[in-house]
Design a protein around this motif. Sequence first.
Motif, PDB file in Angstrom:
ATOM      1  N   SER A  32     -41.116  25.271  27.625  1.00 14.47           N
ATOM      2  CA  SER A  32     -42.536  25.348  27.267  1.00 14.47           C
ATOM      3  C   SER A  32     -42.728  25.549  25.771  1.00 14.47           C
ATOM      4  O   SER A  32     -43.643  24.970  25.178  1.00 14.47           O
ATOM      5  N   THR A  33     -41.876  26.334  25.131  1.00  6.40           N
ATOM      6  CA  THR A  33     -41.975  26.517  23.686  1.00  6.40           C
ATOM      7  C   THR A  33     -41.672  25.224  22.954  1.00  6.40           C
ATOM      8  O   THR A  33     -42.332  24.886  21.970  1.00  6.40           O
ATOM      9  N   PHE A  34     -40.679  24.491  23.430  1.00  4.23           N
ATOM     10  CA  PHE A  34     -40.356  23.203  22.819  1.00  4.23           C
ATOM     11  C   PHE A  34     -41.541  22.244  22.921  1.00  4.23           C
ATOM     12  O   PHE A  34     -41.920  21.610  21.934  1.00  4.23           O
ATOM     13  N   LEU A  35     -42.137  22.126  24.112  1.00  2.00           N
ATOM     14  CA  LEU A  35     -43.278  21.232  24.293  1.00  2.00           C
ATOM     15  C   LEU A  35     -44.455  21.628  23.406  1.00  2.00           C
ATOM     16  O   LEU A  35     -45.111  20.778  22.805  1.00  2.00           O
ATOM     17  N   THR A  36     -44.719  22.913  23.318  1.00  2.00           N
ATOM     18  CA  THR A  36     -45.838  23.372  22.498  1.00  2.00           C
ATOM     19  C   THR A  36     -45.554  23.192  21.013  1.00  2.00           C
ATOM     20  O   THR A  36     -46.445  22.814  20.252  1.00  2.00           O
ATOM     21  N   SER A  37     -44.326  23.429  20.601  1.00  2.00           N
ATOM     22  CA  SER A  37     -43.975  23.235  19.191  1.00  2.00           C
ATOM     23  C   SER A  37     -44.055  21.771  18.794  1.00  2.00           C
ATOM     24  O   SER A  37     -44.522  21.451  17.697  1.00  2.00           O
ATOM     25  N   VAL A  38     -43.631  20.889  19.668  1.00  2.00           N
ATOM     26  CA  VAL A  38     -43.756  19.460  19.397  1.00  2.00           C
ATOM     27  C   VAL A  38     -45.221  19.077  19.280  1.00  2.00           C
ATOM     28  O   VAL A  38     -45.615  18.312  18.393  1.00  2.00           O
ATOM     29  N   MET A  39     -46.045  19.644  20.154  1.00  2.00           N
ATOM     30  CA  MET A  39     -47.476  19.371  20.111  1.00  2.00           C
ATOM     31  C   MET A  39     -48.078  19.847  18.780  1.00  2.00           C
ATOM     32  O   MET A  39     -48.827  19.110  18.138  1.00  2.00           O
ATOM     33  N   PHE A  40     -47.737  21.067  18.358  1.00  2.00           N
ATOM     34  CA  PHE A  40     -48.251  21.570  17.079  1.00  2.00           C
ATOM     35  C   PHE A  40     -47.727  20.744  15.906  1.00  2.00           C
ATOM     36  O   PHE A  40     -48.451  20.491  14.949  1.00  2.00           O
ATOM     37  N   TYR A  41     -46.465  20.340  15.972  1.00  2.00           N
ATOM     38  CA  TYR A  41     -45.881  19.550  14.895  1.00  2.00           C
ATOM     39  C   TYR A  41     -46.575  18.201  14.770  1.00  2.00           C
ATOM     40  O   TYR A  41     -46.861  17.736  13.674  1.00  2.00           O
ATOM     41  N   LYS A  42     -46.851  17.570  15.904  1.00  2.00           N
ATOM     42  CA  LYS A  42     -47.532  16.277  15.879  1.00  2.00           C
ATOM     43  C   LYS A  42     -48.981  16.425  15.428  1.00  2.00           C
ATOM     44  O   LYS A  42     -49.533  15.519  14.811  1.00  2.00           O
ATOM     45  N   ALA A  43     -49.598  17.558  15.752  1.00  2.00           N
ATOM     46  CA  ALA A  43     -50.979  17.780  15.335  1.00  2.00           C
ATOM     47  C   ALA A  43     -51.067  17.998  13.825  1.00  2.00           C
ATOM     48  O   ALA A  43     -52.049  17.621  13.187  1.00  2.00           O
ATOM     49  N   ASP A  44     -50.038  18.605  13.248  1.00  2.00           N
ATOM     50  CA  ASP A  44     -50.012  18.875  11.815  1.00  2.00           C
ATOM     51  C   ASP A  44     -48.870  18.083  11.201  1.00  2.00           C
ATOM     52  O   ASP A  44     -47.779  18.597  10.995  1.00  2.00           O
TER      53      ASP A  44
END
Length: 155
Positions: A59-71
């Motif tokens: 879940s942390t990996f998925l959320t970090s990827v999401m934040f990285y793609k957003a920024d």
Amino acid sequence: MSSIIDEINNLHSSLKAIVLNIFLIPFWYVAIYLFNNEFYKSADNLIMLAMCIVLSLVSTFLTSVMFYKADEEVKDDSEEDWYIIDLFSNSISLLCTWLSFLIFTVYSLGFLFNVYIYFYWFLVIYFFPLITFNLFFAIEKYYENKSKNKSKSTK
């Protein structure tokens, strides 16, 4: 105790980010206890801890990827260590909030309205927004690259 904190501070930034996952493990432990009590009673503590760690990391990996793609601003190399820690700490704080809200809501449904949800469906509800947002960003990036390639080919 201070020696453990000193050792954590001396770790590489990516390892520090992974160590931050320790904050999610108690939430998953409670979720397993509430929504999969048979597994909680029958499983070995090592297996439950491993399951909590795996769920936390995914879940942390998925959320970090999401934040990285957003920024998607390119970071300087000097800020790289700080950026990784910031990315994972934001992810973990969001996930702790989401998991707390979900545990409270699903448990309240069972307590107030006799609507009980199994752990599998709890996981589906938990991971659905994470996967959906990642798919949204991937599709957006695909069409953005496609439009860039199309504009380059017309020139």
